[in-house]
Motif scaffolding. Structure first.
Motif, PDB file in Angstrom:
ATOM      1  N   LEU A 138     -48.818 -47.406  29.674  1.00 25.44           N
ATOM      2  CA  LEU A 138     -49.511 -46.214  29.197  1.00 25.44           C
ATOM      3  C   LEU A 138     -49.396 -45.086  30.218  1.00 25.44           C
ATOM      4  N   ARG A 139     -49.528 -43.853  29.764  1.00 27.84           N
ATOM      5  CA  ARG A 139     -49.512 -42.701  30.656  1.00 27.84           C
ATOM      6  C   ARG A 139     -50.778 -42.712  31.524  1.00 27.84           C
ATOM      7  N   LEU A 140     -50.589 -42.628  32.832  1.00 26.06           N
ATOM      8  CA  LEU A 140     -51.732 -42.506  33.731  1.00 26.06           C
ATOM      9  C   LEU A 140     -52.047 -41.020  33.845  1.00 26.06           C
ATOM     10  N   LEU A 141     -53.215 -40.632  33.373  1.00 24.83           N
ATOM     11  CA  LEU A 141     -53.563 -39.224  33.261  1.00 24.83           C
ATOM     12  C   LEU A 141     -54.250 -38.681  34.510  1.00 24.83           C
ATOM     13  N   HIS A 142     -55.260 -39.406  35.017  1.00 26.80           N
ATOM     14  CA  HIS A 142     -56.041 -38.847  36.123  1.00 26.80           C
ATOM     15  C   HIS A 142     -56.921 -39.931  36.727  1.00 26.80           C
ATOM     16  N   ALA A 143     -57.087 -39.885  38.031  1.00 23.01           N
ATOM     17  CA  ALA A 143     -58.012 -40.777  38.730  1.00 23.01           C
ATOM     18  C   ALA A 143     -59.137 -39.942  39.332  1.00 23.01           C
ATOM     19  N   ASP A 144     -60.341 -40.477  39.271  1.00 24.46           N
ATOM     20  CA  ASP A 144     -61.494 -39.766  39.809  1.00 24.46           C
ATOM     21  C   ASP A 144     -62.501 -40.798  40.309  1.00 24.46           C
ATOM     22  N   SER A 145     -63.429 -40.338  41.114  1.00 25.10           N
ATOM     23  CA  SER A 145     -64.484 -41.218  41.604  1.00 25.10           C
ATOM     24  C   SER A 145     -65.835 -40.542  41.401  1.00 25.10           C
ATOM     25  N   PHE A 185     -62.616 -44.451  38.638  1.00 19.39           N
ATOM     26  CA  PHE A 185     -62.205 -44.442  37.239  1.00 19.39           C
ATOM     27  C   PHE A 185     -60.789 -43.871  37.150  1.00 19.39           C
ATOM     28  N   VAL A 186     -59.888 -44.626  36.529  1.00 19.51           N
ATOM     29  CA  VAL A 186     -58.510 -44.168  36.338  1.00 19.51           C
ATOM     30  C   VAL A 186     -58.274 -44.052  34.844  1.00 19.51           C
ATOM     31  N   GLU A 187     -58.013 -42.835  34.385  1.00 18.13           N
ATOM     32  CA  GLU A 187     -57.845 -42.582  32.959  1.00 18.13           C
ATOM     33  C   GLU A 187     -56.393 -42.794  32.546  1.00 18.13           C
ATOM     34  N   PHE A 188     -56.209 -43.616  31.518  1.00 15.84           N
ATOM     35  CA  PHE A 188     -54.896 -43.850  30.916  1.00 15.84           C
ATOM     36  C   PHE A 188     -54.878 -43.284  29.499  1.00 15.84           C
ATOM     37  N   GLY A 189     -53.702 -43.276  28.893  1.00 13.26           N
ATOM     38  CA  GLY A 189     -53.587 -42.888  27.500  1.00 13.26           C
ATOM     39  C   GLY A 189     -54.336 -43.854  26.598  1.00 13.26           C
ATOM     40  N   ARG A 190     -54.449 -43.470  25.314  1.00 12.83           N
ATOM     41  CA  ARG A 190     -55.158 -44.254  24.297  1.00 12.83           C
ATOM     42  C   ARG A 190     -56.641 -44.437  24.642  1.00 12.83           C
ATOM     43  N   GLU A 191     -57.182 -43.490  25.402  1.00 11.45           N
ATOM     44  CA  GLU A 191     -58.607 -43.485  25.761  1.00 11.45           C
ATOM     45  C   GLU A 191     -59.032 -44.793  26.437  1.00 11.45           C
ATOM     46  N   ARG A 192     -58.209 -45.230  27.359  1.00  8.18           N
ATOM     47  CA  ARG A 192     -58.533 -46.420  28.140  1.00  8.18           C
ATOM     48  C   ARG A 192     -58.694 -46.038  29.604  1.00  8.18           C
ATOM     49  N   TYR A 193     -59.691 -46.622  30.237  1.00  9.85           N
ATOM     50  CA  TYR A 193     -59.988 -46.352  31.634  1.00  9.85           C
ATOM     51  C   TYR A 193     -59.980 -47.649  32.431  1.00  9.85           C
ATOM     52  N   LEU A 194     -59.428 -47.578  33.617  1.00 13.55           N
ATOM     53  CA  LEU A 194     -59.592 -48.643  34.596  1.00 13.55           C
ATOM     54  C   LEU A 194     -60.817 -48.314  35.437  1.00 13.55           C
ATOM     55  N   HIS A 195     -61.752 -49.258  35.532  1.00 11.90           N
ATOM     56  CA  HIS A 195     -62.982 -49.073  36.303  1.00 11.90           C
ATOM     57  C   HIS A 195     -62.973 -50.078  37.446  1.00 11.90           C
ATOM     58  N   VAL A 196     -63.075 -49.577  38.679  1.00 10.80           N
ATOM     59  CA  VAL A 196     -63.030 -50.436  39.861  1.00 10.80           C
ATOM     60  C   VAL A 196     -64.219 -50.145  40.764  1.00 10.80           C
ATOM     61  N   HIS A 197     -64.862 -51.203  41.226  1.00 11.18           N
ATOM     62  CA  HIS A 197     -65.845 -51.111  42.312  1.00 11.18           C
ATOM     63  C   HIS A 197     -65.367 -52.068  43.393  1.00 11.18           C
ATOM     64  N   LEU A 198     -65.102 -51.546  44.576  1.00  6.55           N
ATOM     65  CA  LEU A 198     -64.513 -52.358  45.631  1.00  6.55           C
ATOM     66  C   LEU A 198     -65.486 -53.366  46.224  1.00  6.55           C
ATOM     67  N   GLY A 199     -66.791 -53.068  46.198  1.00  7.86           N
ATOM     68  CA  GLY A 199     -67.742 -53.976  46.808  1.00  7.86           C
ATOM     69  C   GLY A 199     -67.563 -54.056  48.315  1.00  7.86           C
ATOM     70  N   LEU A 200     -67.936 -55.182  48.889  1.00  3.54           N
ATOM     71  CA  LEU A 200     -67.923 -55.332  50.346  1.00  3.54           C
ATOM     72  C   LEU A 200     -66.543 -55.602  50.907  1.00  3.54           C
ATOM     73  N   VAL A 224     -67.580 -45.572  30.136  1.00  4.00           N
ATOM     74  CA  VAL A 224     -67.510 -44.812  31.390  1.00  4.00           C
ATOM     75  C   VAL A 224     -68.675 -43.836  31.477  1.00  4.00           C
ATOM     76  N   ALA A 225     -68.945 -43.127  30.391  1.00  4.68           N
ATOM     77  CA  ALA A 225     -70.056 -42.167  30.372  1.00  4.68           C
ATOM     78  C   ALA A 225     -71.378 -42.872  30.647  1.00  4.68           C
ATOM     79  N   ALA A 226     -71.549 -44.074  30.135  1.00  7.92           N
ATOM     80  CA  ALA A 226     -72.795 -44.808  30.342  1.00  7.92           C
ATOM     81  C   ALA A 226     -72.948 -45.220  31.803  1.00  7.92           C
ATOM     82  N   VAL A 227     -71.847 -45.627  32.438  1.00 12.43           N
ATOM     83  CA  VAL A 227     -71.900 -45.984  33.858  1.00 12.43           C
ATOM     84  C   VAL A 227     -72.284 -44.764  34.693  1.00 12.43           C
ATOM     85  N   ILE A 228     -71.644 -43.643  34.442  1.00 10.32           N
ATOM     86  CA  ILE A 228     -71.902 -42.426  35.214  1.00 10.32           C
ATOM     87  C   ILE A 228     -73.343 -41.957  35.007  1.00 10.32           C
TER      88      ILE A 228
END
Length: 274
Positions: free
Chosen positions: A42-49, A55-70, A117-121
Motif C-alpha cells: 500500500l502507499r505509505l502516506l504520512h507518519a506522525d506521532s 501512527f503511520v498512515e497507509f492507503g485504503r484508510e489503514r494505519y500502523l499504530h506503534v507504542h515502543l514501551g520500555l 486512531v481518533a479514539a486513541v488520540i
C-alpha cells in the motif's frame, strides 16, 4: 521509555524514507504476519506521532499504530545493494529499494482504522510538540486533582509525551515540589511548565537528546538558528539519576523515590515552590 521527541524524530525518519512510496511490509518474526499482509504494497502516506504513540498512515484508510514501551526499538536506515537480512526478533519490517525500517520489542504493534486512531488520540492529553495542542485541557485535569504533580506529569491522559527524565528536570527547573497536589499548583506555574516543555521537547527533536541545562540549551538554540542543526553528546542534568549527589545549586543531597512506577529525583531544598 522513549519520550515524545523520540517518536517525533522517528515519524520524520519514516516520512523521509518511505512517504509517497509503496513499500514492502513484512513480519520476519511472524508475530505480526496478518497485520503486515494488510499493509504490504500500500502507499505509505504520512507518519506522525502524538505523545508516545506513533501512527503511520497507509492507503485504503489503514494505519500502523506503534507504542515502543520500555524496550521497543524502531530503526530506519538506508542501504545499497541487497536488502540486509533481519537481525534478532524483528516484529515488523518496512522496506524499499533504498531503506529499511525494523521494529523490535514494541509494547503495541497493530493495524487501525481512522476511527480507532481518533479514539486513541482522544484519550491522550495535549502534546507540547503539536502547535495546535491546547494546554488548557491539561490544566483542567491537573488543577482539580489531588494526585501529586509528579504523578500527573507522567499520566499520558493529562499530558502526552512527557516521561520520567523530562518530569524530573522540568520540576527542578521551576523549583516545584514534586509531591504538591495538582490542585495546589498555581496557574502561572503551570503556564511556565507548559511553555518550558514546548521548548525542551523541540530541542529534543533537533538534537535527539533530552537537554535541560540552561547554558547547553542556549548554545544549542543559537547553533540551530545559525546552521539549522545542533548536537550534544553528553547533556548535563540537575537531578536525574543523581541520587545522593550534591545539588548543583544549593549543595544538598538529591533524593529519589519511586513515583508512578519510575524513579523520581528531586532536591528537597530547591524544590519548595507551591
Amino acid at each position: 521509555m522513549p519520550e515524545g521527541h523520540t517518536l517525533r524524530r522517528l515519524a520524520t525518519a519514516l516520512d523521509d524514507a518511505f512517504a509517497g512510496s509503496d513499500p514492502r511490509v513484512s513480519s520476519p518474526q511472524g508475530r505480526f504476519a496478518d497485520g503486515a499482509a494488510l499493509l504490504d504494497g500500500l502507499r505509505l502516506l504520512h507518519a506522525d506521532s502524538v505523545g508516545k504513540q506513533l501512527f503511520v498512515e497507509f492507503g485504503r484508510e489503514r494505519y500502523l499504530h506503534v507504542h515502543l514501551g520500555l524496550i521497543g526499538k524502531f530503526s530506519v536506515v538506508p542501504y545499497a545493494g541487497a536488502l540486509p537480512p533481519p537481525v534478532g526478533q524483528v516484529r515488523l519490517r518496512i522496506s524499499s529499494d533504498s531503506a529499511v525500517a525494523d521494529l523490535r520489542g514494541p509494547t503495541l504493534c497493530a493495524v487501525r482504522t481512522p476511527e480507532e486512531v481518533a479514539a486513541v488520540i482522544a484519550r491522550l492529553g495535549p502534546d507540547p510538540l503539536h502547535p495546535q495542542s491546547d494546554p488548557e485541557r491539561a490544566w483542567t485535569r491537573l488543577h482539580r486533582s489531588g494526585r501529586s504533580i509528579a504523578e500527573l506529569l507522567m499520566d499520558q491522559s493529562v499530558l502526552a509525551g512527557v516521561g520520567n527524565l523530562y518530569r524530573c528536570e522540568v520540576l527542578f527547573r521551576h523549583r516545584v515540589d514534586p509531591f504538591r497536589a495538582g490542585r495546589q499548583i498555581r496557574r502561572p506555574t503551570w503556564d511556565a511548565i507548559w511553555t518550558d516543555l514546548v521548548r525542551l521537547l523541540a530541542v529534543g527533536v533537533i538534537t535527539g537528546r533530552i537537554v535541560t541545562d540552561e547554558d547547553e540549551l542556549l548554545d544549542l538554540e543559537e547553533r540551530a538558528a545559525r546552521t539549522g542543526a545542533a548536537s550534544i553528546s553528553d547533556p548535563t542534568y540537575a537531578v536525574y539519576k543523581r541520587a545522593g549527589q550534591a545539588c548543583h545549586v544549593c549543595g544538598s543531597r538529591i533524593h529519589t523515590k519511586v513515583v508512578a512506577g519510575r524513579n523520581l529525583f528531586w532536591c528537597g531544598r530547591c524544590q519548595r515552590r507551591r
